[in-house]
Design a protein around this motif. Structure first.
Motif, PDB file in Angstrom:
ATOM      1  N   UNK A 143      -9.238   6.321   3.490  1.00  0.00           N
ATOM      2  CA  UNK A 143      -8.320   5.997   2.393  1.00  0.00           C
ATOM      3  C   UNK A 143      -8.813   4.745   1.660  1.00  0.00           C
ATOM      4  N   UNK A 195      -9.624  -3.918  16.073  1.00  0.00           N
ATOM      5  CA  UNK A 195      -9.856  -2.782  16.984  1.00  0.00           C
ATOM      6  C   UNK A 195      -9.827  -3.202  18.445  1.00  0.00           C
ATOM      7  N   UNK A 231       0.822  -1.218   0.000  1.00  0.00           N
ATOM      8  CA  UNK A 231       0.000   0.000   0.000  1.00  0.00           C
ATOM      9  C   UNK A 231       0.858   1.271   0.000  1.00  0.00           C
ATOM     10  N   UNK A 245      -7.523   9.849  -2.346  1.00  0.00           N
ATOM     11  CA  UNK A 245      -7.920   8.907  -1.291  1.00  0.00           C
ATOM     12  C   UNK A 245      -6.743   8.068  -0.770  1.00  0.00           C
ATOM     13  N   UNK A 246      -5.538   8.440  -1.130  1.00  0.00           N
ATOM     14  CA  UNK A 246      -4.378   7.682  -0.652  1.00  0.00           C
ATOM     15  C   UNK A 246      -3.527   8.476   0.323  1.00  0.00           C
ATOM     16  N   UNK A 276      -4.620  10.779   2.690  1.00  0.00           N
ATOM     17  CA  UNK A 276      -5.281  11.339   3.869  1.00  0.00           C
ATOM     18  C   UNK A 276      -5.081  10.356   5.030  1.00  0.00           C
ATOM     19  N   UNK A 277      -5.240  10.856   6.248  1.00  0.00           N
ATOM     20  CA  UNK A 277      -5.095   9.979   7.419  1.00  0.00           C
ATOM     21  C   UNK A 277      -6.487   9.686   7.951  1.00  0.00           C
ATOM     22  N   UNK A 278      -6.822   8.420   8.053  1.00  0.00           N
ATOM     23  CA  UNK A 278      -8.142   8.058   8.564  1.00  0.00           C
ATOM     24  C   UNK A 278      -8.028   7.286   9.881  1.00  0.00           C
ATOM     25  N   UNK A 279      -9.155   6.764  10.362  1.00  0.00           N
ATOM     26  CA  UNK A 279      -9.167   6.110  11.673  1.00  0.00           C
ATOM     27  C   UNK A 279      -8.256   4.878  11.732  1.00  0.00           C
ATOM     28  N   UNK A 280      -8.150   4.148  10.617  1.00  0.00           N
ATOM     29  CA  UNK A 280      -7.289   2.958  10.604  1.00  0.00           C
ATOM     30  C   UNK A 280      -5.818   3.371  10.726  1.00  0.00           C
ATOM     31  N   UNK A 281      -5.436   4.431  10.019  1.00  0.00           N
ATOM     32  CA  UNK A 281      -4.058   4.932  10.112  1.00  0.00           C
ATOM     33  C   UNK A 281      -3.729   5.365  11.539  1.00  0.00           C
ATOM     34  N   UNK A 332      -9.872  -7.587   7.004  1.00  0.00           N
ATOM     35  CA  UNK A 332      -8.689  -7.357   7.843  1.00  0.00           C
ATOM     36  C   UNK A 332      -8.873  -6.198   8.814  1.00  0.00           C
ATOM     37  N   UNK A 333     -10.020  -5.544   8.778  1.00  0.00           N
ATOM     38  CA  UNK A 333     -10.248  -4.402   9.659  1.00  0.00           C
ATOM     39  C   UNK A 333     -11.734  -4.274   9.956  1.00  0.00           C
ATOM     40  N   UNK A 349       0.025  -4.084   6.309  1.00  0.00           N
ATOM     41  CA  UNK A 349      -0.029  -5.198   5.353  1.00  0.00           C
ATOM     42  C   UNK A 349      -0.849  -6.374   5.877  1.00  0.00           C
ATOM     43  N   UNK A 350      -0.709  -6.657   7.182  1.00  0.00           N
ATOM     44  CA  UNK A 350      -1.366  -7.832   7.740  1.00  0.00           C
ATOM     45  C   UNK A 350      -2.804  -7.537   8.177  1.00  0.00           C
ATOM     46  N   UNK A 351      -3.065  -6.287   8.489  1.00  0.00           N
ATOM     47  CA  UNK A 351      -4.393  -5.925   8.999  1.00  0.00           C
ATOM     48  C   UNK A 351      -4.332  -5.729  10.493  1.00  0.00           C
ATOM     49  N   UNK A 352      -5.366  -5.076  11.029  1.00  0.00           N
ATOM     50  CA  UNK A 352      -5.355  -4.745  12.451  1.00  0.00           C
ATOM     51  C   UNK A 352      -6.777  -4.863  12.988  1.00  0.00           C
ATOM     52  N   UNK A 402      -7.012   2.294   1.021  1.00  0.00           N
ATOM     53  CA  UNK A 402      -6.433   1.142   1.714  1.00  0.00           C
ATOM     54  C   UNK A 402      -7.370   0.617   2.803  1.00  0.00           C
ATOM     55  N   UNK A 458      -5.152   4.310  14.311  1.00  0.00           N
ATOM     56  CA  UNK A 458      -5.091   3.128  15.175  1.00  0.00           C
ATOM     57  C   UNK A 458      -3.741   2.417  15.015  1.00  0.00           C
TER      58      UNK A 458
END
Lengths: 161, 77
Positions: free
Chosen positions: B33, A160, A2, A88-89, A91-96, B44-45, A155-158, B35, A98
């Motif tokens: 995003x 919550x 990514x 859309x690449x 920006x910082x969102x909630x997943x970033x 994965x999320x 890469x692996x996922x996260x 991603x 976390x």
């Protein structure tokens, strides 16, 4: 891989380059006297500023490179969706956020361990400059581990939880 | 004796039926995003409640049509 991971790799490369430059400078160009703490502190401050500037340049560079890539692809394919990819690449969102929180926690653990080791070294009679280098080194290592953890989570996922 | 919640989503299917909406378009509508959309579709999320509502609003469907929840008995061993 990514875009987020690529950004982190650029950032890590800038950090490693700074540490490498500092090591080279100290080993080859100039080594201040061990007792001259102020000189060591000034040297470290200079390299920290260089590191920050390199990080900013690395982020600008990856944005420019990615923009050029998307522009070229847009011209080749004639599709208008590449601009949307760009928007859309970066920006910082909630997943970033976390991922950042979890990675920073790991980095702090490393930096904290470095502080502990430095105190133990001082207690054992090591010179102050050695302790200073252990603290700064642990901080740099913590940043490296934080970056690697971020890439791993991206890469692996996260979860919550 | 505990039960494990399994949360799945139908984002991929809903995108297809929403005139083949791209991941980037959905990401823009939900304010995240691309991603994150990719990670959501791959399972994965798990999104926050806020993002879940934003995604359901993007498809103009109720949230339970986007996300489904089932329970699985946790292994005693």
């Amino acid at each position: 891989m990514s875009i987020s991971s690529k950004r982190i790799i650029f950032s890590l490369a800038a950090g490693i380059a700074t540490v490498f430059a500092y090591t080279l400078y100290v080993c080859i160009v100039s080594t201040p006297a061990t007792e001259d703490i102020a000189h060591w502190a000034i040297l470290m401050l200079i390299f920290i500023i260089i590191g920050v500037v390199l990080q900013v340049i690395a982020q600008i560079l990856i944005y420019v490179l990615f923009s050029i890539k998307e522009e070229v692809e847009e011209n080749v394919s004639g599709s208008k969706r590449h601009k949307l990819f760009l928007q859309t690449s970066f920006i910082e969102d909630e997943r970033d956020r976390l991922i950042s929180l979890k990675a920073i926690r790991i980095g702090y653990a490393c930096a904290g361990t470095g502080l502990f080791v430095a105190l133990v070294a001082l207690a054992c009679g090591a010179p102050f400059v050695a302790a200073l280098h252990i603290i700064v080194g642990a901080g740099a290592l913590g940043s490296l581990i934080e970056g690697c953890a971020s890439i791993y989570f991206h890469e692996r996922g996260i979860s919550n939880g | 004796m505990g039960e494990k919640l399994i949360i799945t989503n139908n984002i991929r299917r809903l995108r297809f039926f929403a005139n083949e909406m791209t991941q980037a378009e959905l990401a823009q509508k939900a304010g995240v995003t691309r991603q994150t959309i990719i990670a959501l579709e791959a399972g994965k999320y798990l999104p926050s409640l806020e993002l879940a509502f934003k995604i359901s609003n993007a498809f103009v469907v109720p949230i339970e049509e986007v996300f489904e929840c089932s329970t699985q008995k946790a292994d005693a061993s």
